[in-house]
Write a protein that holds these residues in place. Structure first.
Motif, PDB file in Angstrom:
ATOM      1  N   TYR A   1     -10.152   5.693  -3.394  1.00  0.00           N
ATOM      2  CA  TYR A   1     -11.251   5.220  -2.559  1.00  0.00           C
ATOM      3  C   TYR A   1     -11.054   3.751  -2.191  1.00  0.00           C
ATOM      4  CZ  TYR A   1     -15.925   3.843  -1.119  1.00  0.00           C
ATOM      5  OH  TYR A   1     -16.975   3.336  -0.414  1.00  0.00           O
ATOM      6  N   LYS A   2     -10.579   2.947  -3.149  1.00  0.00           N
ATOM      7  CA  LYS A   2     -10.361   1.524  -2.889  1.00  0.00           C
ATOM      8  C   LYS A   2      -9.294   1.327  -1.808  1.00  0.00           C
ATOM      9  CE  LYS A   2      -9.475  -2.802  -5.378  1.00  0.00           C
ATOM     10  NZ  LYS A   2      -8.201  -3.275  -4.892  1.00  0.00           N
ATOM     11  N   ILE A   3      -8.190   2.060  -1.912  1.00  0.00           N
ATOM     12  CA  ILE A   3      -7.132   1.937  -0.910  1.00  0.00           C
ATOM     13  C   ILE A   3      -7.631   2.408   0.451  1.00  0.00           C
ATOM     14  CG2 ILE A   3      -4.885   2.852  -0.203  1.00  0.00           C
ATOM     15  CD1 ILE A   3      -4.051   2.871  -3.081  1.00  0.00           C
ATOM     16  N   LYS A   4      -8.367   3.495   0.461  1.00  0.00           N
ATOM     17  CA  LYS A   4      -8.876   4.020   1.724  1.00  0.00           C
ATOM     18  C   LYS A   4      -9.809   3.020   2.392  1.00  0.00           C
ATOM     19  CE  LYS A   4     -10.841   8.259   3.655  1.00  0.00           C
ATOM     20  NZ  LYS A   4     -11.381   9.601   3.350  1.00  0.00           N
ATOM     21  N   ARG A   5     -10.635   2.360   1.609  1.00  0.00           N
ATOM     22  CA  ARG A   5     -11.562   1.373   2.159  1.00  0.00           C
ATOM     23  C   ARG A   5     -10.814   0.152   2.693  1.00  0.00           C
ATOM     24  NH1 ARG A   5     -14.459  -3.036   0.113  1.00  0.00           N
ATOM     25  NH2 ARG A   5     -16.497  -3.350   1.078  1.00  0.00           N
TER      26      ARG A   5
ATOM     27  N   TYR B   1       0.829  -1.210   0.000  1.00  0.00           N
ATOM     28  CA  TYR B   1       0.000   0.000   0.000  1.00  0.00           C
ATOM     29  C   TYR B   1       0.859   1.253   0.000  1.00  0.00           C
ATOM     30  CZ  TYR B   1      -4.308  -2.608   0.581  1.00  0.00           C
ATOM     31  OH  TYR B   1      -5.372  -3.439   0.366  1.00  0.00           O
ATOM     32  N   GLY B   2       2.014   1.201   0.664  1.00  0.00           N
ATOM     33  CA  GLY B   2       2.921   2.341   0.617  1.00  0.00           C
ATOM     34  C   GLY B   2       3.379   2.635  -0.802  1.00  0.00           C
ATOM     35  N   GLU B   3       3.705   1.584  -1.570  1.00  0.00           N
ATOM     36  CA  GLU B   3       4.110   1.765  -2.959  1.00  0.00           C
ATOM     37  C   GLU B   3       2.959   2.304  -3.799  1.00  0.00           C
ATOM     38  OE1 GLU B   3       5.411  -2.072  -4.105  1.00  0.00           O
ATOM     39  OE2 GLU B   3       7.256  -2.044  -2.901  1.00  0.00           O
ATOM     40  N   GLN B   4       1.754   1.794  -3.567  1.00  0.00           N
ATOM     41  CA  GLN B   4       0.595   2.294  -4.307  1.00  0.00           C
ATOM     42  C   GLN B   4       0.350   3.770  -4.037  1.00  0.00           C
ATOM     43  OE1 GLN B   4      -2.257  -1.109  -3.204  1.00  0.00           O
ATOM     44  NE2 GLN B   4      -3.046  -0.417  -5.148  1.00  0.00           N
ATOM     45  N   ILE B   5       0.484   4.169  -2.783  1.00  0.00           N
ATOM     46  CA  ILE B   5       0.231   5.564  -2.416  1.00  0.00           C
ATOM     47  C   ILE B   5       1.257   6.471  -3.075  1.00  0.00           C
ATOM     48  CG2 ILE B   5       0.241   7.182  -0.480  1.00  0.00           C
ATOM     49  CD1 ILE B   5      -1.005   4.960   1.216  1.00  0.00           C
ATOM     50  N   GLU B   6       2.530   6.042  -3.139  1.00  0.00           N
ATOM     51  CA  GLU B   6       3.551   6.838  -3.807  1.00  0.00           C
ATOM     52  C   GLU B   6       3.221   7.023  -5.287  1.00  0.00           C
ATOM     53  OE1 GLU B   6       7.347   5.123  -3.194  1.00  0.00           O
ATOM     54  OE2 GLU B   6       7.427   5.574  -1.045  1.00  0.00           O
TER      55      GLU B   6
ATOM     56  N   LEU C   1      -2.559   9.769   4.642  1.00  0.00           N
ATOM     57  CA  LEU C   1      -2.034  10.085   3.315  1.00  0.00           C
ATOM     58  C   LEU C   1      -3.110   9.953   2.244  1.00  0.00           C
ATOM     59  CD1 LEU C   1       1.491   8.375   3.412  1.00  0.00           C
ATOM     60  CD2 LEU C   1       1.000  10.824   3.371  1.00  0.00           C
ATOM     61  N   THR C   2      -3.924   8.903   2.331  1.00  0.00           N
ATOM     62  CA  THR C   2      -4.983   8.734   1.340  1.00  0.00           C
ATOM     63  C   THR C   2      -6.036   9.831   1.464  1.00  0.00           C
ATOM     64  OG1 THR C   2      -6.056   7.143   2.842  1.00  0.00           O
ATOM     65  CG2 THR C   2      -4.698   6.253   1.077  1.00  0.00           C
ATOM     66  N   SER C   3      -6.322  10.257   2.704  1.00  0.00           N
ATOM     67  CA  SER C   3      -7.252  11.378   2.874  1.00  0.00           C
ATOM     68  C   SER C   3      -6.669  12.644   2.249  1.00  0.00           C
ATOM     69  CB  SER C   3      -7.538  11.601   4.362  1.00  0.00           C
ATOM     70  OG  SER C   3      -8.186  10.480   4.935  1.00  0.00           O
ATOM     71  N   GLY C   4      -5.350  12.839   2.444  1.00  0.00           N
ATOM     72  CA  GLY C   4      -4.695  13.985   1.814  1.00  0.00           C
ATOM     73  C   GLY C   4      -4.715  13.877   0.298  1.00  0.00           C
TER      74      GLY C   4
ATOM     75  N   LEU D   1       0.262   6.886  -6.616  1.00  0.00           N
ATOM     76  CA  LEU D   1      -0.933   7.720  -6.731  1.00  0.00           C
ATOM     77  C   LEU D   1      -0.614   9.191  -6.498  1.00  0.00           C
ATOM     78  CD1 LEU D   1      -3.771   5.624  -5.034  1.00  0.00           C
ATOM     79  CD2 LEU D   1      -3.632   6.358  -7.410  1.00  0.00           C
ATOM     80  N   GLU D   2       0.357   9.484  -5.646  1.00  0.00           N
ATOM     81  CA  GLU D   2       0.737  10.882  -5.422  1.00  0.00           C
ATOM     82  C   GLU D   2       1.173  11.536  -6.728  1.00  0.00           C
ATOM     83  OE1 GLU D   2       3.729  10.671  -2.419  1.00  0.00           O
ATOM     84  OE2 GLU D   2       2.319  10.940  -0.766  1.00  0.00           O
TER      85      GLU D   2
END
Length: 380
Positions: free
Chosen positions: A226-230, A202-207, A285-288, A209-210
């Motif tokens: 939204y999928k990651i946040k859920r 998930y850390g890699e996905q968030i990077e 981070l996902t909320s941001g 997505l940024e």
């Protein structure tokens, strides 16, 4: 038939926490079996310092001779698709009806309960998917006795216990020198540590997505966020109560857990706290990212509106000029009736005037800074 059950159950495991409700008026201890559950497989691992045995048994009664010896017996039941086998397991291990109900019903919140000479631990295990993002999740029930540990899993295909099995087989560390309570700690520690590979993905996905949110946000980007946040919310629901379970084992587990193993449980508790911190950080981070996405989309809309406004502003005076010269007054009646219509260079001069107006407006917009991008992010 078993393969058909497994495939359908595998499809249903896309849902992290399946809804489960007792029917009103059911007798306490009633077993409710999912119709798509895996057929049970029973693996027995019996060991002490000098001996090691691993075998797949066909009936629960086959493990009875191993339960009263001087060794530690780990009976691993993988699958819940046969109520008769589960009831016989309950008889072999003398499980309280409520214990068997908690073990079979797959929507239990992680918890720990004491029953005379047994300790029940309900935990939730997550395993990353092999070739895709996301994770498998299942409930794992552990029933700790004096010389044995009974574990019950939803299915046999995915778990995080291979490292523990290898340590037992190769006699690494102190696991072969210790009792069933240390084995319980080792499995709980493996369950908690199993969250780290999932969170790393998930850390890699968030990077990724940024960068996507900043450079090229689309509707698909919003769906990913939204999928990651859920899914992070689902991980949070799994790990928070497990921290309380480990804390309870450290304080209130009575004689089932030795003082030496309680010291090891402190390390397991620390790992649970680290997982919680990572989950909360990624959720923030996902909320941001969601806020940045909405801002990026708003700025993109502003860019579009700005371009349309500039184009409209340029063509308004040109339309005005074209409208005046489209009135076609008769110059024979009066020299003031648009004499430019009879000029030799009238048409090129009109175009030049219109180009000068458009260029002047563009220069004016540029000097005011209206043509600059409203979202400029510099990256090192």
């Amino acid at each position: 038939m078993i393969n058909k059950i497994r495939r359908s159950h595998h499809a249903n495991k896309e849902s992290f926490m399946r809804d489960f409700f007792h029917q009103p008026g059911n007798v306490p201890g009633t077993l409710v079996i999912d119709e798509n559950a895996y057929y049970p497989e029973i693996i027995l691992i019996d060991y002490n310092l000098n001996n090691y045995t691993k075998q797949e048994i066909s009936t629960p009664e086959e493990c009875i001779p191993f339960l009263d010896g001087n060794s530690v017996s780990w009976v691993d039941v993988r699958g819940l698709g046969n109520i008769d086998i589960l009831q016989r397991v309950g008889q072999v291990f003398d499980l309280h009806p409520l214990v068997l109900e908690d073990v079979v019903n797959m929507a239990e919140r992680p918890k720990t309960e004491e029953y005379e000479d047994q300790l029940l631990i309900i935990a939730r295990m997550v395993v990353p998917r092999e070739n895709a993002f996301g994770f498998y999740s299942e409930q794992v029930s552990l029933v700790l006795g004096k010389t044995y540990l009974l574990t019950v899993q939803e299915e046999p295909e995915h778990d995080c216990f291979d490292a523990v099995r290898s340590r037992i087989e190769k006699s690494k560390g102190i696991i072969r020198k210790s009792g069933a309570d240390y084995l319980t700690y080792a499995l709980l520690d493996a369950i908690i540590d199993g969250f780290f590979p999932v969170l790393e993905r998930y850390g890699e996905q968030i990077e990724d997505l940024e960068e996507e949110v900043i450079t090229k946000p689309t509707q698909k980007t919003l769906q990913k966020i939204y999928k990651i946040k859920r899914e992070l919310l689902q991980l949070r629901r799994a790990i928070w109560p497990q921290r309380d379970v480990i804390s309870s084992l450290m304080r209130d587990s009575g004689e089932n857990i030795s003082d030496e193993v309680r010291i090891y449980l402190r390390d397991c508790y620390d790992h649970a706290v680290q997982v919680i911190d990572m989950v909360e950080t990624y959720r923030e981070l996902t909320s941001g990212l969601m806020d940045v996405y909405l801002s990026a989309v708003s700025n993109k809309m502003n860019e579009i509106m700005k371009i349309l406004t500039v184009v409209s502003s340029i063509f308004i005076p040109l339309t005005f000029v074209a409208g005046i010269y489209g009135m076609n007054f008769n110059t024979e009646k009066s020299p003031y009736n648009m004499p430019e219509l009879n000029w030799y260079w009238g048409y090129p001069l009109c175009l030049a005037v219109m180009a000068a107006i458009a260029g002047g407006l563009l220069f004016f917009f540029w000097r005011r800074g209206w043509l600059e991008r409203s979202l400029t992010i510099k990256q090192d």
